[in-house]
Write a protein that holds these residues in place. Structure first.
Motif, PDB file in Angstrom:
ATOM      1  N   GLY A 425       0.780  -1.230   0.000  1.00 36.22           N
ATOM      2  CA  GLY A 425       0.000   0.000   0.000  1.00 36.22           C
ATOM      3  C   GLY A 425       0.809   1.276   0.000  1.00 36.22           C
ATOM      4  N   HIS A 426       2.130   1.199   0.114  1.00 31.11           N
ATOM      5  CA  HIS A 426       2.986   2.384   0.144  1.00 31.11           C
ATOM      6  C   HIS A 426       3.547   2.666  -1.253  1.00 31.11           C
ATOM      7  CE1 HIS A 426       3.130   2.589   4.590  1.00 31.11           C
ATOM      8  NE2 HIS A 426       3.018   1.276   4.520  1.00 31.11           N
ATOM      9  N   ASP A 427       3.520   3.941  -1.671  1.00 33.13           N
ATOM     10  CA  ASP A 427       4.034   4.319  -2.989  1.00 33.13           C
ATOM     11  C   ASP A 427       5.540   4.075  -3.059  1.00 33.13           C
ATOM     12  OD1 ASP A 427       1.485   5.130  -3.501  1.00 33.13           O
ATOM     13  OD2 ASP A 427       1.897   7.277  -3.332  1.00 33.13           O
ATOM     14  N   VAL A 428       5.986   3.506  -4.181  1.00 43.34           N
ATOM     15  CA  VAL A 428       7.400   3.151  -4.341  1.00 43.34           C
ATOM     16  C   VAL A 428       8.018   3.858  -5.545  1.00 43.34           C
ATOM     17  CG1 VAL A 428       9.051   1.256  -4.633  1.00 43.34           C
ATOM     18  CG2 VAL A 428       6.956   0.881  -3.308  1.00 43.34           C
ATOM     19  N   VAL A 429       7.478   3.608  -6.730  1.00 47.27           N
ATOM     20  CA  VAL A 429       8.009   4.164  -7.975  1.00 47.27           C
ATOM     21  C   VAL A 429       6.850   4.706  -8.791  1.00 47.27           C
ATOM     22  CG1 VAL A 429       9.271   3.660 -10.123  1.00 47.27           C
ATOM     23  CG2 VAL A 429       9.944   2.514  -7.989  1.00 47.27           C
ATOM     24  N   PHE A 430       7.041   5.872  -9.407  1.00 45.20           N
ATOM     25  CA  PHE A 430       6.008   6.425 -10.274  1.00 45.20           C
ATOM     26  C   PHE A 430       6.460   6.386 -11.725  1.00 45.20           C
ATOM     27  CE2 PHE A 430       8.582  10.174  -9.222  1.00 45.20           C
ATOM     28  CZ  PHE A 430       8.769  10.770 -10.465  1.00 45.20           C
ATOM     29  N   ALA A 431       5.498   6.327 -12.627  1.00 46.17           N
ATOM     30  CA  ALA A 431       5.765   6.376 -14.067  1.00 46.17           C
ATOM     31  C   ALA A 431       4.857   7.416 -14.695  1.00 46.17           C
ATOM     32  CB  ALA A 431       5.529   5.000 -14.708  1.00 46.17           C
ATOM     33  N   THR A 432       5.458   8.319 -15.482  1.00 49.31           N
ATOM     34  CA  THR A 432       4.699   9.368 -16.158  1.00 49.31           C
ATOM     35  C   THR A 432       5.138   9.435 -17.621  1.00 49.31           C
ATOM     36  OG1 THR A 432       6.309  11.085 -15.587  1.00 49.31           O
ATOM     37  CG2 THR A 432       4.529  10.714 -14.023  1.00 49.31           C
ATOM     38  N   ALA A 433       4.257   9.896 -18.477  1.00 50.64           N
ATOM     39  CA  ALA A 433       4.566  10.047 -19.897  1.00 50.64           C
ATOM     40  C   ALA A 433       4.123  11.428 -20.347  1.00 50.64           C
ATOM     41  CB  ALA A 433       3.875   8.963 -20.731  1.00 50.64           C
ATOM     42  N   TRP A 434       4.954  12.063 -21.225  1.00 49.95           N
ATOM     43  CA  TRP A 434       4.764  13.460 -21.572  1.00 49.95           C
ATOM     44  C   TRP A 434       5.016  13.708 -23.057  1.00 49.95           C
ATOM     45  CZ3 TRP A 434       3.245  16.433 -17.429  1.00 49.95           C
ATOM     46  CH2 TRP A 434       3.452  15.862 -16.169  1.00 49.95           C
ATOM     47  N   VAL A 435       4.262  14.657 -23.596  1.00 56.82           N
ATOM     48  CA  VAL A 435       4.489  15.106 -24.975  1.00 56.82           C
ATOM     49  C   VAL A 435       4.567  16.629 -24.959  1.00 56.82           C
ATOM     50  CG1 VAL A 435       3.344  13.122 -26.027  1.00 56.82           C
ATOM     51  CG2 VAL A 435       2.010  15.180 -25.473  1.00 56.82           C
ATOM     52  N   PRO A 436       5.244  17.225 -25.946  1.00 57.67           N
ATOM     53  CA  PRO A 436       5.318  18.694 -25.979  1.00 57.67           C
ATOM     54  C   PRO A 436       3.938  19.311 -26.149  1.00 57.67           C
ATOM     55  CG  PRO A 436       6.985  17.714 -27.402  1.00 57.67           C
ATOM     56  CD  PRO A 436       6.078  16.600 -26.985  1.00 57.67           C
ATOM     57  N   CYS A 437       3.723  20.458 -25.490  1.00 57.50           N
ATOM     58  CA  CYS A 437       2.456  21.184 -25.661  1.00 57.50           C
ATOM     59  C   CYS A 437       2.392  21.786 -27.050  1.00 57.50           C
ATOM     60  CB  CYS A 437       2.363  22.304 -24.617  1.00 57.50           C
ATOM     61  SG  CYS A 437       2.169  21.706 -22.930  1.00 57.50           S
TER      62      CYS A 437
END
Length: 437
Positions: A425-437
């Motif tokens: 239940g504890h946050d460990v690693v995050f993953a995010t994805a991004w594109v230019p505006c």
């Protein structure tokens, strides 16, 4: 303090006065019972010890070290091993900063350099497979990359990772499976010297193996590596990409992919300034300038994966609290999969010890473990003119399938467009994805 370099204070000797009415043996047993199973008590002792060292109170620091030395065994349970790593880091700090001169004589014998293991490719692959710590980022990134390169005849992946391309064979296999006519895969990987994990193989040999593997899957591949340094925001790599014109160009149908896997927190940021002004401009830090540089390359997608913790506080005691309340996770997860005499476990926990030592004992440019939480990275990306894109159902399914191969404590949750790996239940690693505006 450890089996190789025992501290001069005898192990299992009671702290004078703590249990004045008990015998020595019962005092030691009571001490272990009182603290050995309570991580909160261990954290409090470590914090008190850190404050004593920072205030140059050698007498108090030595008394608390005496207690910790009795209970924080490097071969004990997960709480004891965690506390032992922090004890080692505190002793190293006392020696490094010249504080608590009385402790210096103790620390000289008590600390020794952590052994750094050089991995073969097979050993490193097995090491990565121990937990989802890295596999989570690999799986989410590959899923996002596959969606982003649809319709392109060429793909240039710039791999910002210390894991020596462990993600790439799975990406090659996925490209071969998904596309009837796979695009040309260009891979540029960043080489940062002398940062663990170390690889026995040269990068020339590694590249040759990857190209041969891609060929066996009918995927055309080009490989290059660039030695670069995080201290200046990988400026020479950015320049190399510009000079060679290896950037996304609509007319050439080439997609530029920036895969940032647990490396960007090595880039210096604003807390390197010991006295930042209240009006410090976050956008002027090396970290934010790096993001603006990669934004100017017009990438097809940027994947940012990192550990969900905050190690940026200028005060060491604050960092100790944050690190203690985050780094119990890898120790706890190891107890569920590996015996205490396992070499793999020794290598794994040596890496965590190095991280703890860097967070606690180092300052200035030498302190490279400067994790930032997801919320702050999100703000940095938005400030750099990126917008977040969500992970599709296929990515979520891939992650869940991967997690089924690991202990039951690992889980997945979704926050807005982002995915988080969890342990109990504890946050460990995050993953995010991004594109230019």
């Amino acid at each position: 303090m450890n089996n190789q370099s025992p501290i001069t204070v005898p192990r299992r000797r009671p702290w004078p006065g703590l249990f004045a009415s008990s015998s020595s043996s019962s005092s030691s047993k009571a001490l272990g019972t009182w603290l050995g199973e309570d991580a909160n008590c261990m954290e409090h002792l470590l914090v008190h010890c850190a404050n004593a060292i920072e205030s140059n109170d050698a007498t108090l620091a030595q008394q608390i070290l005496w207690v910790l030395n009795n209970i924080a065994t490097p071969d004990g349970d997960s709480n004891q091993r965690l506390a032992s790593a922090f004890l080692r880091a505190l002793v190293t700090r006392a020696a490094n900063i010249g504080s608590c001169k009385i402790l210096a004589a103790i620390t000289t014998a008590a600390t020794s350099s952590l052994t750094t293991h050089s991995f073969s490719l097979m050993d490193l692959a097995a090491f990565v497979d121990l937990t989802p710590w890295h596999r989570f980022g690999f799986t989410t990134a590959n899923a996002a990359i596959l969606d982003a390169i649809e319709g392109y005849s060429a793909v240039h992946v710039v791999d910002f990772s210390l894991m020596h391309c462990m993600q790439i064979p799975t990406l090659i296999d996925a490209i071969a499976t998904r596309f009837e006519f796979p695009p040309l895969l260009k891979l540029t990987t960043v080489v940062v010297k002398h940062v663990p994990p170390l690889l026995e193989l040269s990068y020339e040999e590694l590249g040759a193996k990857l190209v041969n593997f891609a060929r066996s899957k009918n995927v055309r591949m080009e490989f290059r590596f660039v030695e670069s340094c995080y201290t200046d925001g990988f400026s020479n790599l950015i320049q190399e990409i510009r000079v060679q014109n290896l950037i996304y160009e609509p007319e050439s149908k080439e997609a530029l992919i920036l895969n940032c896997h647990m490396m960007l927190h090595y880039i210096p940021e604003e807390t390197l300034n010991p006295n930042p002004s209240p009006n410090f401009d976050m956008s002027s830090s090396t970290r934010s300038m790096f993001l603006k540089e990669i934004r100017s390359l017009e990438p097809a997608i940027v994947i940012l994966v990192d550990e969900e913790a905050d190690f940026t506080a200028s005060e060491m005691v604050s960092r100790l609290r944050s690190a203690f309340n985050y780094l119990w996770i890898p120790y706890d997860s190891m107890d569920s999969i590996l015996p205490r005499n396992s070499k793999q476990r020794e290598w794994y926990e040596a890496g965590i010890c190095r991280k703890i030592e860097n967070v606690i004992a180092e300052e200035g440019i030498e302190r490279v473990e400067r994790l930032e939480p997801k919320t702050r990275w999100v703000q940095r990306m938005l400030n750099s003119k990126f917008r977040g894109v969500g992970f599709g159902d296929d990515a979520v399914l891939e992650v869940k399938t991967m997690l089924d191969e690991h202990a039951a404590g690992w889980g997945l949750k979704k926050e807005d467009d982002h995915l988080l790996l969890t342990w109990k239940g504890h946050d460990v690693v995050f993953a995010t994805a991004w594109v230019p505006c």
